[in-house]
Write an enzyme that holds these catalytic residues in place. Structure first.
Site, short mmCIF file in Angstrom:
data_model
loop_
_atom_site.label_atom_id
_atom_site.label_comp_id
_atom_site.label_asym_id
_atom_site.label_seq_id
_atom_site.Cartn_x
_atom_site.Cartn_y
_atom_site.Cartn_z
N HIS A 117 0.61 -3.45 0.85
CA HIS A 117 -0.04 -2.16 0.62
C HIS A 117 -0.46 -1.56 1.97
O HIS A 117 -0.87 -2.28 2.88
CB HIS A 117 -1.28 -2.32 -0.27
CG HIS A 117 -1.00 -2.95 -1.59
ND1 HIS A 117 -1.15 -4.31 -1.81
CD2 HIS A 117 -0.57 -2.42 -2.75
CE1 HIS A 117 -0.82 -4.57 -3.07
NE2 HIS A 117 -0.47 -3.45 -3.66
N ASP A 160 0.94 -10.59 0.20
CA ASP A 160 1.40 -10.10 -1.09
C ASP A 160 2.80 -9.51 -1.04
O ASP A 160 3.31 -9.05 -2.07
CB ASP A 160 0.41 -9.09 -1.68
CG ASP A 160 -0.12 -8.12 -0.64
OD1 ASP A 160 0.36 -8.15 0.51
OD2 ASP A 160 -1.02 -7.33 -0.97
N HIS A 187 -8.36 -1.79 3.16
CA HIS A 187 -8.48 -0.55 2.38
C HIS A 187 -9.85 0.10 2.55
O HIS A 187 -10.02 1.27 2.17
CB HIS A 187 -8.25 -0.83 0.89
CG HIS A 187 -6.84 -1.18 0.54
ND1 HIS A 187 -5.76 -0.40 0.89
CD2 HIS A 187 -6.33 -2.25 -0.13
CE1 HIS A 187 -4.64 -0.96 0.45
NE2 HIS A 187 -4.96 -2.09 -0.16
N ASP A 245 0.59 -6.43 5.25
CA ASP A 245 0.26 -6.44 3.83
C ASP A 245 1.19 -5.48 3.11
O ASP A 245 1.57 -4.44 3.65
CB ASP A 245 -1.20 -6.01 3.64
CG ASP A 245 -1.70 -6.23 2.22
OD1 ASP A 245 -2.44 -7.19 2.00
OD2 ASP A 245 -1.34 -5.42 1.34
#
Length: 634
Positions: A396, A485, A358, A394
């Site tokens: 996200h 995740d 991120h 991931d």
């Protein structure tokens, strides 16, 4: 919006200590969860003092020097000779200030505070409308049917609300249960000692019998495994020092236990230390970081070394050790890359934190400080690789990685993530985001439209999108941003990928770039899920074949629609996808048509109200609902 930015910080001087308490905490009757974090006992009518740590907030890469802080300083001076008494009445806390310089009046102030407190308790009993939170906290103490008890004085008995947070998933549980209500983990399980091999149902007693079982497990792995391979693992215990200083109402999901659980699982399995070898650890240099991040961003991260506690965003924390931990993580990723490309190791796994995908050019966010995958990609090109592939699974979207390589045709970025129309964090990563500035097609987003996505959808997307595009790109080096995740049981991702699914995807990626593959840990917040998934991935790196077979996988309806949508967009840049799209349309065409017909029937039923069934409009009712069919003559 960050709540702390909307309320000033109260600086309250208590003898021998300096406390900073947000006025929001005082107003809302919070310091919630502090009783758990600091073992504070909540007593009816007794004093409660909550110690908070001084913290600094960094916004937009700069220290906060606004007029808001100046008003805080004035407030601190005004209250410098006062102390605070926080009274707790079971529903909220109240603050009373008394002057130290007037000792003869302090006792009167305390008595007045107690009288005010007792009157508030009586007023609370007469209040008829209550929020759910107040009803829960009172726990049935207020009952409108009770007799008038205005003259009743409550006994000041000690009431303790003791709770514990699950080590595995961080969810809160009451004291009277020994297993987590969410994941079923025993509150004293041995997951941090033996990883996911420890039983989730029993307490870790450390008995000789348990240790014997662990030793036998290691010997079995040693006998069943081949000779030591050239897989390298990057890890350093100093990365465990990066942690949130002051726990809020709930433990932060990105916590040091994530690495501890994975390391314990690898040690128990005899993989690391054992079958994998380590790498000398060094910190990344500022010059290397400047190839990815701006100087302002680098300096902002370094500034946290002088702060006890700080925040880049409401969910991205730092302490005095965070900058070094981020430098170590980035340095390990760069050196692992160089080791693999030089041939000294075949592949590697970066067991690092804080995560990175991120982190953008100028900002830290989403628990990430430096972008480890981007640093590894540029290190690979510096070591001789011309084309680098980054696959990010991931849950996200890796918005930072996409930003860094936007417009770069030498790095192909492919991300599989929950998107849900931009309503899932961070909101970026739609299928139409394909790259800019002549590098269209070098950004491939596979955005899932719902939660609960599992192995079949991921493997199906790998077969029909990831591998065909990656093969056409022909990378010299491959990086996996391996967030776990999306694994089953993760409290943030809420998806359903299993360790077998991660092993299969890793196996498919191993065929690219001559097997030169680096897996970098990103997210993942259920300790059992991330440790079992990481072990499954490393076993594939060691040469073991995945146990489960994923032949002829059948995707979900939502997954199929996502894959077809991405193929229609990306085939303009990767011609090889056109034949795959036509094949899928012919194979799944009837399924899609039948699904569309069902949706049309639902719309038709909505157009015909049920009361049309009786009366002059009955024919129209049956026609619109598909009960009648009009036949035409040919």
């Amino acid at each position: 919006m960050d709540v702390s930015a909307a309320f000033p910080l109260f600086c309250i001087r208590i003898p021998h200590s300096l406390f900073f308490i947000h006025s929001a905490d005082l107003k809302l009757g919070c310091i919630k969860g502090m009783a758990v974090a600091e073992d504070v006992h909540l007593n009816n009518g007794s004093k409660m003092v909550s110690q908070a740590t001084p913290e600094s907030r960094l916004t937009g890469g700069e220290a906060d020097n606004s007029l808001h802080n100046q008003s805080n300083d004035l407030l601190c001076q005004e209250l410098s000779e006062r102390h605070v008494i926080l009274e707790f009445d079971g529903t909220r806390s109240k603050s009373y200030f008394s002057d130290h310089q007037r000792g003869e009046n302090s006792a009167l102030s305390v008595r007045a505070a107690e009288d005010d407190f007792n009157s508030d308790v009586e007023a609370g009993k007469k209040q008829k409308e209550m929020t759910l939170e107040e009803m829960y906290k009172n726990d049935g103490a207020l009952d409108d049917d009770d007799e008038d008890d205005s003259d009743w004085e409550p006994l000041k008995k000690q009431v303790e609300m003791v709770r514990w947070f699950c080590t595995n998933c961080t969810m809160v549980n009451l004291e009277d249960v020994s297993h987590c209500d969410i994941c079923g983990e025993h509150r004293d399980s041995g997951i941090l000692r033996h990883g996911f091999y420890a039983s989730p149902f029993t307490q870790d007693s450390g008995a000789p019998s348990v240790e014997a079982e662990v030793q036998e497990l290691r010997e079995d792995h040693a006998r069943s495994s081949g000779p030591s391979s050239s897989t390298v693992v990057g890890f350093d215990e100093r990365m465990l020092l990066h942690s949130e200083v002051e726990m809020k109402s709930h433990p932060h999901p990105e916590r040091p236990d994530r690495l501890r659980a994975i390391a314990a699982s690898l040690a128990t399995a005899g993989i690391f230390p054992g079958r994998c070898h380590s790498l000398p650890v060094r910190e990344i240099t500022k010059k290397e970081l400047q190839m990815v991040h701006s100087s302002e961003h680098i300096d902002t991260v370094e500034l946290t070394s002088n702060m006890f506690s700080s925040y880049f965003t409401p969910d991205t924390y730092a302490n005095e050790h965070s900058a070094r931990a981020a430098r170590i993580a980035a340095g390990l990723c760069a050196d692992l890359t160089s080791t693999i490309i030089s041939g000294r190791s075949k592949n590697g796994f970066a067991l690092v934190r804080p995560p990175g995908h991120h982190a953008g050019i100028k900002h830290a966010m989403g628990f990430c400080l430096h972008n480890n995958a981007a640093i590894a990609a540029l290190a690979a090109q510096g070591a001789g690789a011309k084309k680098v592939l980054i696959v990010d699974w991931d849950v996200h979207h890796g918005n930072g990685t996409q930003e860094i390589f936007d417009g770069n045709k030498s790095v192909l970025y492919i991300s599989l993530h929950r998107h849900e129309g931009g309503n899932f964090y961070p909101g970026t990563g739609a299928a139409y985001e394909v790259g800019t500035m002549g590098a269209e097609g070098y950004c491939v987003n596979i955005p899932w439209s719902r939660r609960g996505v599992g192995d079949n959808d991921y493997v199906f997307a790998f077969h029909h999108i990831v591998l065909p595009i990656a093969s056409a790109f022909a990378p010299d080096f491959t990086i996996i941003s391996a967030g776990f995740d999306a694994a089953r049981g993760d409290p943030l991702g809420c998806c359903d990928v299993t360790p077998a699914g991660y092993a299969q995807m890793t196996h498919m990626m191993s065929a690219l770039s001559g097997g030169k593959l680096l897996v970098i840990l990103e997210g993942g917040y259920n300790l059992r899920s991330i440790s079992s998934s990481a072990v499954a991935v490393i076993k594939v790196l060691l040469g073991e074949y995945p146990i489960s077979e994923f032949a002829n996988v059948v995707p979900s309806k939502a997954g199929l629609h996502t894959v077809l949508e991405v193929l229609k967009i990306q085939m303009s840049y990767w011609p090889t996808l056109e034949s795959i799209l036509l094949e899928l349309q012919s194979q799944w065409g009837m399924f899609l048509v039948e699904n569309r017909r069902k949706q049309i029937r639902k719309r038709r039923r909505v157009l015909a109200p049920v009361w049309w069934k009786w009366g002059r409009k009955s024919v129209w009712y049956h026609l619109l609902n598909g009960h009648l069919h009009v036949k035409t003559k040919r």
